[in-house]
Design an enzyme around this catalytic site. Sequence first.
Site, PDB file in Angstrom:
ATOM      1  CD  GLU A   1      14.600  51.016  49.247  1.00  0.00           C
ATOM      2  OE1 GLU A   1      13.598  50.580  49.843  1.00  0.00           O
ATOM      3  OE2 GLU A   1      14.533  51.655  48.192  1.00  0.00           O
TER       4      GLU A   1
ATOM      5  CG  ASN B   1       8.665  48.738  48.616  1.00  0.00           C
ATOM      6  OD1 ASN B   1       8.826  47.915  47.716  1.00  0.00           O
ATOM      7  ND2 ASN B   1       7.757  49.690  48.573  1.00  0.00           N
TER       8      ASN B   1
ATOM      9  CB  THR C   1      33.939  38.614  41.066  1.00  0.00           C
ATOM     10  OG1 THR C   1      33.831  37.812  39.891  1.00  0.00           O
ATOM     11  CG2 THR C   1      34.648  37.810  42.153  1.00  0.00           C
ATOM     12  CG  HIS C   2      33.161  41.548  37.726  1.00  0.00           C
ATOM     13  ND1 HIS C   2      33.868  42.647  37.281  1.00  0.00           N
ATOM     14  CD2 HIS C   2      34.093  40.604  38.012  1.00  0.00           C
ATOM     15  CE1 HIS C   2      35.166  42.372  37.280  1.00  0.00           C
ATOM     16  NE2 HIS C   2      35.329  41.139  37.725  1.00  0.00           N
TER      17      HIS C   2
ATOM     18  CE1 TYR D   1      36.541  78.044  69.275  1.00  0.00           C
ATOM     19  CE2 TYR D   1      36.484  80.426  69.115  1.00  0.00           C
ATOM     20  CZ  TYR D   1      35.830  79.219  69.131  1.00  0.00           C
ATOM     21  OH  TYR D   1      34.474  79.175  69.006  1.00  0.00           O
TER      22      TYR D   1
ATOM     23  CB  SER E   1      26.478  77.683  69.399  1.00  0.00           C
ATOM     24  OG  SER E   1      27.021  78.035  70.657  1.00  0.00           O
TER      25      SER E   1
ATOM     26  CG  ASN F   1      39.124  79.989  73.158  1.00  0.00           C
ATOM     27  OD1 ASN F   1      37.946  80.141  72.812  1.00  0.00           O
ATOM     28  ND2 ASN F   1      40.051  80.904  72.953  1.00  0.00           N
TER      29      ASN F   1
ATOM     30  CE  LYS G   1       6.927  48.194  45.087  1.00  0.00           C
ATOM     31  NZ  LYS G   1       8.165  47.982  44.335  1.00  0.00           N
TER      32      LYS G   1
ATOM     33  CD  GLN H   1      29.221  78.940  67.910  1.00  0.00           C
ATOM     34  OE1 GLN H   1      29.694  79.365  68.945  1.00  0.00           O
ATOM     35  NE2 GLN H   1      28.293  79.595  67.229  1.00  0.00           N
TER      36      GLN H   1
ATOM     37  CE  LYS I   1      30.688  73.052  70.190  1.00  0.00           C
ATOM     38  NZ  LYS I   1      31.359  73.972  69.224  1.00  0.00           N
TER      39      LYS I   1
ATOM     40  CB  SER J   1       3.381  50.183  47.474  1.00  0.00           C
ATOM     41  OG  SER J   1       2.718  51.025  46.539  1.00  0.00           O
TER      42      SER J   1
END
Length: 459
Positions: free
Chosen positions: A291, A286, A156-157, A318, A24, A111, A284, A323, A326, A278
């Site tokens: 996003e 973007n 709304t909507h 434990y 690990s 532990n 463009k 392990q 993480k 782009s």
Amino acid sequence: GGQAMWGGRFSSKPAELMQAINVSIGFDKRLAAQDLAGSRAHAAMLLKQGVITSEDEAAIQGGLAAIEAEIAAGTFPFRDEYEDIHMNVEARLRELIGPAAGRLHTARSRNDQVALDFRLWVRDACDRTVVQIQNLQRALVAKAEPHAATLMPGFTHLQPAQPVTFGHHLMAYVEMFGRDASRFSDARARMNECPLGAAALAGSPFPIDRHATAQALGFAVPTANSLDSVADRDFALESLSAASICATHLSRLAEEIVIWMTPQFGFVKLSDAFTTGSSIMPQKKNPDAAELIRAKVGRILGSLTQLTVVMKGLPLTYSKDMQEDKVPTFEAFDALELSLAAMAGMVADLEPVPERMAAAAGAGFSTATDLADWLVRTLDMPFRDAHHVTGAAVKKAESLGCDLPGLPLAELQAIEPRITAAVFDVLTPEASAASRKSYGGTSPEQVRIQIARWKEKLQ
Ligand code: ARG
């Protein structure tokens, strides 16, 4: 490679695949600072309790300081054969100071050590996140302040509903992120108990002082049950849950920014700093940052799912399954912290286009509710009847191709003869927003009250 730390009862080395699945250090090296802090506090306590000598303690502290310097300098040898950060540090300590290093692990187990290190890491991550959230809130408040009266459509909507102000809309996110910050603070307070001294699972026969180590490491108290201390990962689950909710809020704001900056909406502009072009379409611009922030919730909520599934059904105490706590936790906080920082930058960069927003604020018969309310107040009509009359007015305006303020009085009176020219005072988006003076409403004065409250809070 050296003999494994636990090699006494073993006569041959682990299979390569055993090491491959067991190792690990590649990810838990991120716990180095926490591991060193825990060891320092533990060694100091062992000395104070007379468990180790001052010579050994001094050698241990000196070695730990040397290791810290090596880590800072990038010269510390992180070695797979020592599995994890705990044994890497201890092995290096033995190389640096000799047999005294072996005294450090008295009255301790990996532990309680890993439970401590990980808890310290998550606690720090929560603290950093709260700071980041507040930075984002400051960016939102700063953007809201000059736009407390800037009209925009409220939806709304995603259909035009009632006019609101841009400042009011941004301040909605300040509230959401305020709850997120308080969730991280609550989680922090609950996790602030020190598991060190639980040892393997049952506690220690040595005369350790768990209150002293807890205090040295900034915990409110030591944990009260040794089994729970090494088995518990609630603190990570709770933090990932807070992170997921926060990421959901970020995703919603990101989505709105994406919508707002389409040419069709045109409510905001983003500079070149937070957009990309782009490779084929020269026109463009973007909103990639928005996003990506919108998407990060997938990773973060995925981390909560991962760790929940790892923990479910584990018997006390434990198990090595743990392990796997993480990587998802590190990933989630990395994604969240980056998202919060990028969102704060993007919000500061946002340039509202008030003309576009104001034009849209009056579209879609957005003051229909104001007409209905006027009928209730002025003509003492029951709201349901007023709703009906207003619906007829909207239908009429639609067929004439005008908006509600543009409807001739005669047309309104053909629907309800008692309507007077005074009605036009309430049909503009400005009047509509200004009239909503109820506490927490969208009237500019109410919005300014909330901006002032948050500025004070975020100082
Ligand atoms: N690398 C382990 C982890 O991250 C440390 C604890 C190991 N404890 C043990 N009994 N094998 O969970």
